[in-house]
Design a protein around this motif. Structure first.
Motif: not given
Length: 252
Positions: A100-103, A172-177, A190-201
């Motif tokens: 769905a969000f390949g681009e 998570h942050e929305t990266i595609a409507e 589509l939402m995403a999180a930077n795992f290394p940055a958000m892991r400890d939080k």
């Protein structure tokens, strides 16, 4: 002020206690898979996401791929929820989110990122109200996958009305409507999180999301013979050194 969608401290404590009763089972037999496909159908039908169908099951071409793990979450011996975890790398790109969000996702994979794509997250509509902590217990599998595969990004494919929850609770942050996806009647974003940055939080806020290397290995290691991980995936010595069965090797 805490939103009603965010768990109270008491609920979070109960989530940790609930883990003692949780059995995460990888669906492997036809019978186990059919129970989950039927669970998806009942959950989606209740929320108006699919049309009624005679076979009463929801499955797709990603369920049996080598980079996908479909889990049933059992409480007290009963199936309560399910989620499918797909691992995306530069070599293994197939998942519903990438369809769905390949681009958006393929350029990340071209850069060598490892992406965890949880999908088909459903809960039994007749049982879920007994345990409001069930979403956290179920989505814990995604965090374990991120740890196990040393992921750069964790995804969530989410309807618009659920995005605030993922943003608040899982950072998570929305990266595609939202857009329509084949087989579903309601659009998903589509939402995403930077795992290394958000892991400890996330782990600080929700300690129950933590796991041991042994637990992760028991859930995601497959078979006696394995496909080596892509070179960009680094795991600790106590973790598995493989991603998929030998029979699923690229080019086999």
């Amino acid at each position: 002020m805490r939103s009603a969608a965010e768990p109270s401290n008491a609920a979070l404590g109960r989530s940790s206690d609930l883990l003692d009763q949780v059995d995460y089972r990888l669906a492997q037999t036809p019978e186990e898979k059919e129970k989950i496909y039927n669970l998806r159908y009942r959950a989606y039908l209740r929320e108006g996401a699919v049309q009624p169908s005679a076979d009463q099951r929801v499955t797709d071409q990603y369920d049996d791929l080598c980079n996908s793990w479909t889990f049933g979450v059992h409480l007290f011996g009963e199936l309560y929820s399910s989620v499918r975890i797909s691992v995306l790398t530069s070599e293994w790109r197939q998942s519903c989110s990438n369809e769905a969000f390949g681009e958006i996702l393929n350029p990340r994979l071209d850069r060598g990122e490892v992406i965890i794509d949880p999908a088909r997250f459903v809960a039994d509509p007749d049982k879920a109200k007994r345990f409001p902590e069930l979403p956290y217990v179920t989505l814990r599998l995604a965090y374990m996958a991120c740890e196990y595969f040393n992921a750069d990004v964790g995804l969530a494919i989410v309807r618009a009305e659920h995005q605030a929850f993922y943003r608040r609770v899982f950072l998570h942050e929305t990266i595609a409507e939202p857009r329509f996806f084949p087989g579903l009647l309601k659009p998903v974003g589509l939402m995403a999180a930077n795992f290394p940055a958000m892991r400890d939080k996330v782990f600080e806020r929700y300690p129950m999301m933590r796991s041991t290397a042994f637990e992760r290995r028991m859930l995601f290691e497959r078979g006696a013979e394995h496909q080596p991980l892509p070179a960009n995936v680094v795991v600790s010595p106590s973790e598995s050194t493989s991603l998929v069965p030998q029979s699923c090797r690229i080019g086999s």
